[in-house]
Design an enzyme around this catalytic site. Structure first.
Site, PDB file in Angstrom:
ATOM      1  CB  THR A   1      28.760  45.730  43.857  1.00  0.00           C
ATOM      2  OG1 THR A   1      29.806  45.096  43.090  1.00  0.00           O
ATOM      3  CG2 THR A   1      27.582  44.771  43.998  1.00  0.00           C
TER       4      THR A   1
ATOM      5  CE  LYS B   1      35.352  35.964  43.344  1.00  0.00           C
ATOM      6  NZ  LYS B   1      34.956  35.893  44.774  1.00  0.00           N
TER       7      LYS B   1
ATOM      8  CG  ASN C   1      30.088  38.786  50.192  1.00  0.00           C
ATOM      9  OD1 ASN C   1      29.593  38.634  49.071  1.00  0.00           O
ATOM     10  ND2 ASN C   1      30.390  39.993  50.672  1.00  0.00           N
TER      11      ASN C   1
ATOM     12  CE1 TYR D   1      36.495  38.943  41.521  1.00  0.00           C
ATOM     13  CE2 TYR D   1      35.611  38.704  39.297  1.00  0.00           C
ATOM     14  CZ  TYR D   1      35.424  38.745  40.670  1.00  0.00           C
ATOM     15  OH  TYR D   1      34.164  38.589  41.198  1.00  0.00           O
TER      16      TYR D   1
ATOM     17  CG  ASP E   1      42.628  42.186  56.864  1.00  0.00           C
ATOM     18  OD1 ASP E   1      42.407  41.490  55.850  1.00  0.00           O
ATOM     19  OD2 ASP E   1      43.580  42.983  56.941  1.00  0.00           O
TER      20      ASP E   1
END
Length: 241
Positions: free
Chosen positions: A199, A168, A88, A164, A61
């Protein structure tokens, strides 16, 4: 200790992470499959082994210090070193994420996994990476992390996502800082953009397959000595910051 190339991929139980593990495993590498969910992790390991990959499960985790420390010990006990780390594991934080209405906790959650998790795992694995002859680190980013693309009129980079997308961008900046600090070592660290892959992160709306998305990570994980470090890459080449 094993003479195989040793890799650890976080979030490797499904999607792009699984395909990165499968691609690296196909090279004959020993693959640590990092994931939180025990059932999915062990299912992925079994599937990889059935395909001929030398894989082992790594309970992990990325948001938990103790879990990450235990994962580092497991890799050390199993292999004695680490040659490649692929960060990832990532989350969107859920939608919608309009900056004027977002719950600040949503932003915090995305950063905790997508940025702080990468720092936490990288730092825990660095002692093992320093034992490698050709250590490589790949941070899985996204085109939405490119400020150039985000600010260019007419460029499609997905919905407004104040948790999000900036997470990044933050990850890209962190990657550059690592590259600067590690510039006098053999460690090469780069950010990878897999493209818009189908995904569960996006409800399988992507136009690329997870296997296609994994290709850039596999390329960066296998860079030759003297390769780039501190860059942001997709299949076609460098991504503008």
């Amino acid at each position: 200790m094993s003479e195989q190339t040793i890799a650890l991929v976080t979030g490797a139980n499904k999607g792009i992470g699984y395909e990165i593990a499968a691609g690296l495993g196909a090279l004959g590498w020993l693959l640590g499959v990092g994931a939180r969910d025990e059932e999915r992790r062990e299912s992925a390991v079994a599937k990889l082994r059935a395909a001929g990959v030398d894989a082992f499960g790594v309970p992990l985790d990325v948001t938990d210090d103790a879990s990450v420390a235990q994962a580092a010990k497991l890799v050390e006990d199993r292999a004695g070193r680490l040659d490649v780390l692929v960060n990832n594991a990532g989350i969107t934080g859920g939608m919608e994420q309009l900056p004027t209405t977002v719950d600040v906790a949503t932003v915090r959650t995305a950063v905790e996994t997508n940025v702080l998790g990468v720092i936490r795992v990288t730092n825990a694995m660095l002692p093992l990476l320093r034992r490698s002859r050709a250590p490589r680190i790949v941070n899985m980013s996204s085109s939405v992390g490119s400020l150039t693309r985000q600010s260019t009129p007419g460029t499609e980079v997905g919905p407004i996502a104040v948790a999000y997308a900036p997470s990044k961008t933050f990850l890209n900046a962190v990657t550059v800082q690592y590259a600067k600090e590690l510039s006098d070592t053999d460690i090469l660290i780069n950010a990878a953009c897999p493209g818009y892959c189908a995904t569960d992160l996006n409800g399988f709306r992507g136009v690329r397959t997870p296997q296609q998305g994994a290709a850039v990570a596999i390329r960066l994980a296998t860079l030759p000595d003297g390769g780039p470090s501190g860059g942001f890459f997709e299949d076609e080449g460098e991504v503008p910051w």
